[in-house]
Every structure is written in C-alpha cells, then in structure tokens.
Motif scaffolding. Structure first.
Motif, mmCIF file in Angstrom:
data_model
loop_
_atom_site.group_PDB
_atom_site.id
_atom_site.type_symbol
_atom_site.label_atom_id
_atom_site.label_comp_id
_atom_site.label_asym_id
_atom_site.label_seq_id
_atom_site.Cartn_x
_atom_site.Cartn_y
_atom_site.Cartn_z
ATOM 1 N N PRO A 104 0.650 -1.207 0.120
ATOM 2 C CA PRO A 104 0.025 -0.113 -0.011
ATOM 3 C C PRO A 104 0.893 1.199 -0.097
ATOM 4 O O PRO A 104 0.638 2.071 -0.754
ATOM 5 C CB PRO A 104 -0.774 -0.189 1.348
ATOM 6 C CG PRO A 104 -0.886 -1.537 1.474
ATOM 7 C CD PRO A 104 0.218 -2.274 1.182
ATOM 8 N N TYR B 233 -5.657 0.440 -0.814
ATOM 9 C CA TYR B 233 -5.322 0.069 -1.978
ATOM 10 C C TYR B 233 -5.406 -1.625 -2.218
ATOM 11 O O TYR B 233 -5.145 -2.349 -1.253
ATOM 12 C CB TYR B 233 -3.791 0.242 -2.249
ATOM 13 C CG TYR B 233 -3.558 1.759 -2.273
ATOM 14 C CD1 TYR B 233 -3.622 2.478 -3.386
ATOM 15 C CD2 TYR B 233 -3.382 2.637 -1.055
ATOM 16 C CE1 TYR B 233 -3.261 3.785 -3.614
ATOM 17 C CE2 TYR B 233 -2.992 3.818 -1.181
ATOM 18 C CZ TYR B 233 -2.777 4.703 -2.423
ATOM 19 O OH TYR B 233 -2.930 5.877 -2.707
ATOM 20 N N TRP C 171 -7.196 5.586 3.559
ATOM 21 C CA TRP C 171 -6.623 4.824 2.416
ATOM 22 C C TRP C 171 -6.896 3.470 2.148
ATOM 23 O O TRP C 171 -6.444 2.765 3.410
ATOM 24 C CB TRP C 171 -5.202 5.263 2.139
ATOM 25 C CG TRP C 171 -4.939 6.557 1.752
ATOM 26 C CD1 TRP C 171 -4.528 7.484 2.763
ATOM 27 C CD2 TRP C 171 -5.198 7.380 0.709
ATOM 28 N NE1 TRP C 171 -4.314 8.894 2.369
ATOM 29 C CE2 TRP C 171 -4.921 8.893 1.190
ATOM 30 C CE3 TRP C 171 -5.642 7.057 -0.507
ATOM 31 C CZ2 TRP C 171 -4.911 9.775 0.066
ATOM 32 C CZ3 TRP C 171 -5.789 8.026 -1.754
ATOM 33 C CH2 TRP C 171 -5.353 9.594 -1.365
ATOM 34 N N HIS D 48 0.869 4.274 -2.859
ATOM 35 C CA HIS D 48 0.557 5.475 -2.568
ATOM 36 C C HIS D 48 1.434 6.399 -3.280
ATOM 37 O O HIS D 48 1.085 7.279 -3.620
ATOM 38 C CB HIS D 48 0.613 5.768 -1.103
ATOM 39 C CG HIS D 48 0.054 7.013 -0.524
ATOM 40 N ND1 HIS D 48 -1.484 7.264 -0.710
ATOM 41 C CD2 HIS D 48 0.556 8.029 -0.151
ATOM 42 C CE1 HIS D 48 -1.596 8.415 -0.219
ATOM 43 N NE2 HIS D 48 -0.416 8.932 0.046
#
Length: 382
Positions: free
Chosen positions: A84, A181, A179, A88
C-alpha cells in the motif's frame, strides 16, 4: 478492556438489571465490572450480560493532508504488507506525470513513460524522507497498465464503495479509515510488446492494454459452462459479457432450473420485475446479450446430475475449456467436481453465506479438488 455490558435477569439484585458497566479484563477467561451492590439485597441466582455497542466518533484528515501523511493503510493482502505505501507513492507519481502531460495517462507499453513515472516516484519517496527503495517493477507496471480498465476490478471496487455508502447511511460497522489500496499486478503478463497492447478501436481496448490482444482473442474463443444463474451467476454473466468471454467464436453455456421470484430482485441484479416467473438462466442470458450483443450464450433450464447426462453428454464436457459453479447446495457442487475431475476440466468454485464469501480454483494435476475436503454440515432449523 473498555467494552460496555448490560446486566439482565439478576435474581435477588433487581437494581442491577438493565444497568451498564465497563469491563476490565482479568485474563483470557474472565473479566470484572465495578458494580455498587450497596442496598441491592443478596444474590440468589441467574443473570447474564449483553455487550452494548457504544457510539464512536471518527475524524478524518483532509485529502491534501492525507496525501502527504497517509498514516496506516488498510491491508487487503497480508502477503503484500508493504505494497500500500508503495502504491501510494506510485499513484502520486502517476498524477504528477498526468499534470505534466495535460492530464494524459502514459501510453500503454511506453517504456519511456514508465521510466519517467519511476523517476517521479523516487523523487517523491526521497522528499518524504523515506530510506527504503521502491520496488521498480511495481511502479513500472502501474505506469504501463494505467490506461486499462478491467471489469472484475471495477466490480470489486464498486462493491467496496457500495458497502461504505451503506455504512455511512446506517451508522453501523466501521468505515475504511482514509486509504485502501488493492492490486492484482501478478495477473499482468510479463514482457508484453507495445504492438500487443496497442488499442484496436474495439470495446475491449481497455482490457487489451493490460493483457494484450492475443489474450483477448483467447477469451473470446473460450467455451465455458456456468452452473447456476442466481446471485453469483448474475455477477459472472455480467463480468463475462463485459470481458468478451465467448464473444469471438466461443460459447457460454448457463443452466439453472429455478425461476425468478420477487425476493431475488434485491441481489440478482440482471433481473427486473417483468422477469418474475421466468427461468433464471433464460432471463440472465438475455440480459448478458443486452450488455454485449457479441456474446454467444446458450441457456438451459435443467439441473446438473445423473438424470441430465443425456443433455450434458461426454461431447458437451469435452468441448468445454472450463466450468464455473454458482450453486447453492453441496450435492450439486460435488457432482460437478466429479465431472470436472473425470473430464480434466478446470473448475472455479464459489459460494456465499450472508456477508461471507469463498472461492476455490481447481486446476487438474495442480490443485486439490473441491471434494477432497468436505464442508461442515449445513445448519438447519430444528
């Protein structure tokens, strides 16, 4: 520690019933509560505790702040625990590339653009004070496939987004914090040349730029058997229609003996009120054709079992490239598992129970089959 419980049914101490208390955990098997029993009378018998869900206030950072300081990421794959953070940074580099190109994404297969995105990612990583090296292949893959859109991932993220909307509307369950992902870079074929990923001006271009035109041709030539046209079956038909499976010389066979009821409409999204009473397989096939008129799909209204082997014959199974189960009972699953074992066909097995789901990919001579491990007995109402 800190959970809240409510006491009920305490005989001899009626003053305690209905009151809430904060839990202090003592060990793995016990906890205590701080209850004032002054004037409550002697305890006689009974009593039970119920956990009380307490409201929680959450705060979120702005997009601008969380881009620079993302905090902890929600993991989707524990085998990629560092992915992740890499994604990012890579996405920030991709957006910087777009900004420098008037909003244009990297051209599929453009190695120079991938090098530029990687350079930007390294700059962003260094500016953030990170001393860890970025995995270059991950950043390059993001750049090379950025122009692609594939239906299965759209379906996945649509489901996640829908779930978050329901959480916001109901105030129940914990939302994703900041967030999330998810990637499936392992499915991207290696060493694709720019010629293979050049768009052809067709409806499958967004898939071709990821997998290549040869792969898309193979999808179109597949002959697949979908057993069941309910909730999972509708999802598979929709995905296959959008992906072009069986749409270029191949075929999709779908069978389901059930008819559509009103209660099905909430989760079997290919059906409409006008379809109530129709066969699921027939209505599902018609809906899939509307999504993709090129799809060659044949609908059957028969169950799978020993009594339909005159319909689903040796020649039928031998013509298939694979089978997907979308069934709701174990007996039919075991039967199809044995058929696939006998004819050496790959099987995609799946099932749902409430909010839970499972999948199992069965590949001849590579994985164990579905029947090798039995499911626990199904719960029944006494």
């Amino acid at each position: 520690d800190g959970d809240v419980v409510r006491l009920d049914g305490v005989n001899g101490m009626p003053q305690l019933s209905g009151q809430t208390f904060t839990v202090t955990v003592k060990d793995s098997y016990s906890f205590e509560i701080d209850a004032d029993t002054t004037g409550a009378g002697p305890y006689t018998t009974g009593g039970y505790m119920l956990q009380v869900k307490m409201p929680v206030s959450l705060s979120f950072d702005s997009l601008a702040k969380s881009l620079e300081y993302p905090g902890e990421f929600l993991l989707s794959d524990f085998a990629k625990f560092d992915r992740p953070g890499v994604l990012h940074t890579a996405f920030k580099a991709l957006h910087a590339f777009k900004a420098s190109r008037g909003g244009a994404l990297p051209i599929p297969g453009d190695a120079a653009a991938a090098d530029e995105v990687l350079r930007l990612a390294k700059e962003i990583n260094t500016a953030a004070g990170s001393t860890e090296e970025l995995p270059e292949e991950v950043v390059r893959s993001l750049s090379l496939t950025a122009a692609g859109v594939i239906n299965p991932l759209c379906a996945f993220f649509g489901g996640v987004a829908g779930q978050e909307v329901l959480k916001a509307c109901t105030g129940k369950f914990m939302p994703i914090k900041q967030w999330f992902y998810f990637d499936a870079l392992e499915i991207v074929p290696p060493n694709l040349t720019p010629e293979l990923v050049t768009p052809l001006g067709c409806r499958y271009d967004s898939q071709i730029v990821i997998f290549g035109k040869d792969f898309q041709t193979k999808l179109g030539q597949l002959n697949y058997f979908l057993v069941g046209a309910g909730a999972i079956g509708c999802e598979m038909l929709k995905n296959w229609a959008m992906m072009g499976i069986g749409a270029q010389g191949g075929k999709v066979h779908v069978t389901d003996m059930d008819t559509i009821e009103k209660s099905n409409l909430s989760r079997q999204f290919l059906f409409r009120s006008s379809d109530i009473g129709s066969a699921k397989s027939v209505a599902g096939a018609a809906a899939a054709r509307r999504l993709n008129p090129e799809l060659d799909v044949i609908a059957y209204e028969s169950r799978v079992g020993s009594d339909t082997e005159a319909l689903f014959t040796d020649q039928f199974y031998e013509s298939l490239d694979g089978v997907t189960n979308a069934l709701d009972n174990v007996d039919a699953r075991l039967y199809m598992d044995q058929r696939c074992l006998f004819y050496q066909k790959p099987l995609l097995e799946s099932g749902t129970l409430g909010t839970k789901g499972n999948t199992q990919v069965v590949v001849p001579h590579l994985t164990e089959n579905y029947g090798a491990t039995r499911d626990p007995p199904e719960k029944s109402i006494p």
